[in-house]
Design a protein around this motif. Sequence first.
Motif, short mmCIF file in Angstrom:
data_model
loop_
_atom_site.label_atom_id
_atom_site.label_comp_id
_atom_site.label_asym_id
_atom_site.label_seq_id
_atom_site.Cartn_x
_atom_site.Cartn_y
_atom_site.Cartn_z
N CYS A 1 2.08 6.60 -6.59
CA CYS A 1 1.89 5.30 -5.76
C CYS A 1 2.03 3.90 -6.56
N ARG B 1 3.71 -0.81 3.85
CA ARG B 1 3.07 0.41 3.58
C ARG B 1 3.99 1.56 3.66
N ARG C 1 0.83 -1.20 0.04
CA ARG C 1 -0.15 -0.07 -0.01
C ARG C 1 0.93 1.27 0.17
N ASN D 1 -3.37 13.00 -0.97
CA ASN D 1 -4.16 12.00 -0.45
C ASN D 1 -4.42 10.94 -1.35
N GLU D 2 -3.94 10.70 -2.68
CA GLU D 2 -3.91 9.62 -3.55
C GLU D 2 -3.22 8.28 -2.97
N SER D 3 -3.63 7.34 -3.21
CA SER D 3 -2.97 6.00 -2.74
C SER D 3 -3.40 4.78 -3.66
N VAL E 1 4.21 5.61 3.04
CA VAL E 1 3.63 6.73 3.30
C VAL E 1 4.54 8.01 2.82
N ASP F 1 0.58 5.35 -0.02
CA ASP F 1 -0.30 6.52 0.18
C ASP F 1 0.59 7.83 0.30
N GLY F 2 -0.40 8.69 -0.20
CA GLY F 2 0.06 9.98 0.17
C GLY F 2 0.90 10.77 -0.83
N THR G 1 -3.01 0.06 -3.85
CA THR G 1 -2.80 -1.03 -3.22
C THR G 1 -2.80 -2.07 -4.40
#
Length: 190
Positions: A74, A154, A63, A161-163, A156, A65-66, A165
């Motif tokens: 990402c 993960r 994952r 705010n985009e992410s 970060v 994030d950010g 998985t």
Amino acid sequence: MGDTSTNDAFMLIASNQASMNELIDARSPDFIAVQDAVTQVAIQLAQAIVRDGEGATKFITIRVDGTYVNADECRKIGFAIAHSPLVKTAFFASDPNLGRILAAIGYAGVADLDVVALELYLDEVLVARHGGRHPEYRESDGQRVMQQSEITVRVVLNRGNESTTLWTCDLSHDYVSINADYQELNLNSA
């Protein structure tokens, strides 16, 4: 995006024989319900393909994030981690080799990547922050996570705010053996 099986496919086909209204408004509750159901089936199938990987012993969720640019940043980082043979072999060996994961993040091709803002977690264990190893990180915590059959990595980025998985598996001795002997196995079974 790397080697893919020619036999794995997911198709959704409509026969136009149902006696229901066509779903054309993407904001309607019915459209959203169908979209959510199809997405859940697709996720389950994608994860099943990873779990069924040749010689796979570990299922890894990555994952990221950010980011503020778009989810493509990402994905670049996620795929760099997921496709790295060094990272995949470290997972097989239960070796929390942070350098391999951080190197994959670094060569992912993300412009203006701020490594000082980046955080890296193995499950809930914060392993790297502010451009280096987290001071409270203990190798034993990383090894505990890496010995599990299911692991979450993960990343970060702390810049939006985009992410995204994605899922991958480890690279085991069996994977090499299965694929090295693949043609021989096919010839012997014919």
